[in-house]
Design a protein around this motif. Structure first.
Motif, short mmCIF file in Angstrom:
data_model
loop_
_atom_site.label_atom_id
_atom_site.label_comp_id
_atom_site.label_asym_id
_atom_site.label_seq_id
_atom_site.Cartn_x
_atom_site.Cartn_y
_atom_site.Cartn_z
N MET A 20 6.13 -17.46 -8.21
CA MET A 20 4.98 -17.21 -7.35
C MET A 20 4.40 -18.53 -6.83
O MET A 20 4.02 -18.65 -5.66
CB MET A 20 3.91 -16.41 -8.10
N ALA A 21 4.32 -19.54 -7.70
CA ALA A 21 3.85 -20.85 -7.26
C ALA A 21 4.81 -21.45 -6.24
O ALA A 21 4.39 -22.06 -5.25
CB ALA A 21 3.71 -21.78 -8.47
N TYR A 22 6.10 -21.25 -6.47
CA TYR A 22 7.11 -21.77 -5.55
C TYR A 22 7.03 -21.08 -4.19
O TYR A 22 7.09 -21.74 -3.14
CB TYR A 22 8.50 -21.56 -6.16
N LEU A 23 6.87 -19.77 -4.20
CA LEU A 23 6.76 -19.04 -2.92
C LEU A 23 5.56 -19.56 -2.12
O LEU A 23 5.65 -19.74 -0.90
CB LEU A 23 6.59 -17.55 -3.18
N GLY A 24 4.45 -19.81 -2.81
CA GLY A 24 3.28 -20.32 -2.11
C GLY A 24 3.57 -21.65 -1.43
O GLY A 24 3.19 -21.86 -0.26
N LEU A 25 4.26 -22.55 -2.12
CA LEU A 25 4.60 -23.84 -1.52
C LEU A 25 5.55 -23.68 -0.34
O LEU A 25 5.41 -24.35 0.69
CB LEU A 25 5.23 -24.74 -2.59
N ARG A 26 6.51 -22.78 -0.47
CA ARG A 26 7.46 -22.58 0.64
C ARG A 26 6.77 -22.04 1.88
O ARG A 26 7.06 -22.45 3.01
CB ARG A 26 8.59 -21.64 0.20
N TYR A 27 5.83 -21.12 1.69
CA TYR A 27 5.09 -20.61 2.85
C TYR A 27 4.18 -21.69 3.42
O TYR A 27 3.96 -21.77 4.63
CB TYR A 27 4.28 -19.36 2.45
N TYR A 28 3.66 -22.51 2.55
CA TYR A 28 2.81 -23.62 2.98
C TYR A 28 3.60 -24.57 3.87
O TYR A 28 3.13 -25.01 4.93
CB TYR A 28 2.31 -24.35 1.74
N PHE A 29 4.83 -24.90 3.46
CA PHE A 29 5.64 -25.87 4.20
C PHE A 29 6.36 -25.25 5.39
O PHE A 29 7.07 -25.95 6.10
CB PHE A 29 6.64 -26.54 3.26
N ALA A 30 6.17 -23.93 5.60
CA ALA A 30 6.69 -23.33 6.82
C ALA A 30 6.00 -23.92 8.04
O ALA A 30 6.55 -23.93 9.15
CB ALA A 30 6.52 -21.81 6.80
N ASN A 31 4.77 -24.39 7.85
CA ASN A 31 4.09 -25.20 8.87
C ASN A 31 4.66 -26.61 8.76
O ASN A 31 4.41 -27.32 7.78
CB ASN A 31 2.58 -25.20 8.59
N LEU A 32 5.44 -27.03 9.73
CA LEU A 32 6.18 -28.29 9.63
C LEU A 32 5.26 -29.48 9.40
O LEU A 32 5.61 -30.42 8.68
CB LEU A 32 7.04 -28.50 10.87
N CYS A 33 4.09 -29.46 9.99
CA CYS A 33 3.17 -30.58 9.81
C CYS A 33 2.71 -30.69 8.36
O CYS A 33 2.41 -31.79 7.87
CB CYS A 33 1.96 -30.43 10.71
N ALA A 34 2.64 -29.56 7.65
CA ALA A 34 2.13 -29.55 6.28
C ALA A 34 3.09 -30.23 5.31
O ALA A 34 2.69 -30.58 4.20
CB ALA A 34 1.87 -28.12 5.82
N GLY A 35 4.33 -30.44 5.70
CA GLY A 35 5.29 -31.09 4.82
C GLY A 35 5.21 -32.59 4.82
O GLY A 35 5.98 -33.26 4.12
N ARG A 36 4.28 -33.15 5.56
CA ARG A 36 4.15 -34.60 5.65
C ARG A 36 3.33 -35.15 4.49
O ARG A 36 2.37 -34.52 4.03
CB ARG A 36 3.49 -35.00 6.97
N ASP A 37 3.68 -36.34 4.03
CA ASP A 37 2.92 -36.97 2.95
C ASP A 37 1.45 -37.14 3.33
O ASP A 37 0.55 -36.97 2.50
CB ASP A 37 3.52 -38.34 2.61
N ARG A 38 1.22 -37.48 4.58
CA ARG A 38 -0.15 -37.72 5.02
C ARG A 38 -0.99 -36.45 4.91
O ARG A 38 -2.20 -36.51 4.63
CB ARG A 38 -0.15 -38.24 6.46
N TRP A 39 -0.37 -35.30 5.13
CA TRP A 39 -1.08 -34.03 5.00
C TRP A 39 -1.57 -33.86 3.56
O TRP A 39 -2.72 -33.47 3.31
CB TRP A 39 -0.17 -32.87 5.39
N ALA A 40 -0.70 -34.17 2.60
CA ALA A 40 -1.08 -34.05 1.20
C ALA A 40 -2.22 -34.99 0.87
O ALA A 40 -3.17 -34.64 0.17
CB ALA A 40 0.12 -34.35 0.31
N GLU A 41 -2.13 -36.21 1.38
CA GLU A 41 -3.09 -37.25 1.04
C GLU A 41 -4.45 -37.08 1.72
O GLU A 41 -5.45 -37.58 1.22
CB GLU A 41 -2.51 -38.61 1.41
N GLU A 42 -4.46 -36.35 2.83
CA GLU A 42 -5.71 -36.21 3.58
C GLU A 42 -6.16 -34.75 3.70
O GLU A 42 -7.25 -34.40 3.23
CB GLU A 42 -5.55 -36.83 4.98
N VAL A 43 -5.35 -33.91 4.28
CA VAL A 43 -5.77 -32.53 4.54
C VAL A 43 -5.87 -31.72 3.25
O VAL A 43 -6.91 -31.10 2.97
CB VAL A 43 -4.81 -31.84 5.54
N SER A 44 -4.79 -31.72 2.44
CA SER A 44 -4.83 -30.95 1.20
C SER A 44 -5.94 -31.45 0.28
O SER A 44 -6.65 -30.66 -0.35
CB SER A 44 -3.48 -31.04 0.48
#
Length: 573
Positions: A20-44
């Motif tokens: 379930m945790a994995y599915l959430g991450l996969r749906y999250y990264f379906a947004n291509l911009c969300a897979g960027r390191d900068r997204w994790a460091e700033e947006v997330s």
């Protein structure tokens, strides 16, 4: 656009922890911009810091069978995908500072560094191997010594929120961490304490989030240094499992010293018993010196490496390989890497490599062909069957160090045979494993795959269901389930099977199973009062059909590791 380092780390780390945790991450990264390191460091990070309530999935993992026959569960709290990604960025920042790195006598949950994408922590097995080598060196220095094993009782749930916060701030001060990083850690710890209090689980530190492993190591930092000073090169800790090497009087005093130091933190050692707290001569310990040498696992590692290479280099041949495996009675999951390989940038890079290294193409096709993979699987089937039967000949009455050596080996070979053994042999293996209480979950997984009866499997918790689901979906035929009264663990297991595309008759009156079956096209689930379900449903998006099974059959990126769920060890806390 390929997911960057932090996305791969988070995905690989949570893939084997919980679907379930994995599915959430996969749906999250379906947004291509969300897979960027900068997204994790700033947006997330911003979204975690500004949220009003946290999103955790309380997953029930099998722990043991109690004296009354009831199943005991370990509560694993899995963060939602946004927190998991922010957490990956936080741990990456911590890895850059010595104050957060484990000393060389602590071998568990070492932070990943550089370009390592296998997880937010380094692979667990490398730490076990290193600890084993160092214990061997200490034993060889004086064969007249003894080796003492002891274990911290309910380690993570016993760490209070105050203790966790103090350890975090102390390390932040030493490292001179940026204010925002410090505040993110404080926010996560505050959320842990609130969730644990509401669920009446533990004193403050949740079991499940990757951040908890770092905090647990920081909490014991002073204890570790004090014990290492008393036992230089003879103190070794892996999570809650501690080993001391010295004379009988030294280790007796050392255990007492350790108990006193832990008591000051509100932690306790297990009572002396034959499984968690025992002592043996160094010479006797050396009989198991080669147990973690890697010889047992080398064949499987090469097979998995060649299999992944084949799936990436020849994605169009995946279906043919699956058919050949099935004909021979193998149950090998083959994730689809074709989306990543079909990317134009990947093809361009691959062709560029072939132009620079013309020998590469020959190497790929020579080392990874259906015929060679089939031969490798056949060889491993014979070898692992023989090895398992040889170990089982000793019987289930082993105790102490002999048992401590035997159980991991039985688990290793039986876990691989779940994929390799002939289907008709699985019930026989399961029956032998049932004689060992430590292997109760694995026995039920193997029985369920061999019989396609999940009645007893589902009560073993969500980790058991996940291990069986990956294989059950490869085998055609009906699933038998005779559960009359469904408890929470069984409902979670049912949802995991359904998310994998396995049809099982059972209740659909809870939100997790409605999510797994994707009822109402997701509209109602997007308004769920459960923030974890709400987050996953919103990321999935409105659609007529569930995307779960497709996601679980495809790889996020060629950097995603092959996952064999049933072979993943059960961590201790």
């Amino acid at each position: 656009m390929r997911p960057q380092l932090l996305a791969l780390r988070a995905t690989n780390q949570y893939r084997t922890r919980d679907i379930m945790a994995y599915l959430g991450l996969r749906y999250y990264f379906a947004n291509l911009c969300a897979g960027r390191d900068r997204w994790a460091e700033e947006v997330s990070l911003h979204l975690v810091m500004s949220r009003n309530r946290s999103a955790y999935f309380q997953s029930l993992h099998f722990k043991d069978i109690r004296a009354d026959g009831q199943v005991g569960y370990r509560d694993i709290f899995l963060p939602g995908p946004n927190e998991s990604f922010a957490e990956a960025a936080l741990l990456a920042e911590c890895s850059r500072h010595a104050a957060f790195r484990s000393p060389d006598f602590v071998f568990s949950y070492r932070l990943a560094e550089g370009e390592d994408s296998q997880g937010v922590y380094k692979p667990y097995f490398s730490g076990l191997q290193e600890r084993h080598r160092k214990i061997a060196a200490a034993c060889k220095a004086d064969a007249g010594q003894v080796v003492r094993y002891t274990d911290i009782k309910r380690f993570y749930p016993s760490i209070s929120g105050e203790l966790a916060t103090r350890a975090w701030l102390k390390a932040c001060d030493v490292a001179q961490m940026p204010p925002l990083t410090r505040e993110l850690g404080m926010k996560l710890l505050a959320d842990h304490a609130l969730v644990g209090q509401n669920a009446d689980r533990g004193k403050g530190l949740l079991t499940g989030p990757m951040f908890s492993h770092l905090i647990a190591n920081l909490v014991l930092r002073d204890v570790d240094h004090a014990m290492s000073a008393a036992f230089p090169s003879r103190y070794f800790r892996y999570v809650d499992d501690v080993v001391l090497v010295g004379s009988p009087s030294e280790v007796a005093m050392g255990r007492a010293q350790l108990a006193a130091l832990l008591s000051e933190l509100g932690l306790d050692l297990h009572d002396v018993d034959a499984s968690k707290d025992f002592e043996l001569a160094a010479g006797d310990w050396l009989a198991g010196e080669e147990d973690f040498g890697g010889n047992d696992s080398q064949g499987w590692m090469f097979f998995a490496r060649d299999l992944k290479q084949f799936l990436i280099s020849q994605p169009s041949s995946r279906a043919g390989l699956a058919a050949r495996f099935a004909e021979e009675g193998f149950r090998i999951p083959l994730p689809d890497y074709s989306v990543e390989v079909g990317d134009a940038s990947y093809q361009e890079r691959f062709l560029d490599q072939l132009r620079r290294y013309p020998w590469l193409l020959e190497k790929i096709f020579r080392q990874a062909t259906p015929k060679m993979l089939l031969l490798s699987a056949q060889t491993l089937r014979v070898e692992y069957t023989e090895r398992l039967l040889r170990i089982l000949e000793a019987g289930p009455k082993l105790d102490g160090y002999v048992r401590k050596r035997a159980i991991p080996k039985i688990r290793y070979f039986a876990g691989r045979l779940l994929y390799l053994a002939r289907t008709e042999d699985l019930p026989l293996i399961a029956e032998r494993l049932r004689q060992y209480p430590e292997l109760a979950m694995l026995a039920e997984i193997i029985h369920a795959v061999g019989s396609r009866d999940i009645t007893h499997l589902l009560r073993m918790g969500s980790n058991a269901a996940q291990s069986a689901a990956q294989i059950l979906k490869l085998i055609p035929g009906e699933i038998t389930c005779r559960i009359e009264s469904w408890n929470s663990a069984e409902r979670q297991g049912l949802a995991i099977l359904r998310a994998n595309g396995i049809s099982v008759v059972g209740p659909v009156d809870d939100e997790l199973n409605r999510f797994a079956m994707w009822q109402e096209r997701g509209h109602e689930l997007m308004k769920s009062d459960d923030p974890f379900i709400q987050e996953l449903a919103c990321l999935h998006g409105v659609s007529e059909q569930s995307r779960h099974s497709h996601i679980l059959q495809t790889a996020l990126d060629r950097g995603e590791e092959l996952a064999f769920d049933a072979t993943t060890p059960i961590d201790t806390y």
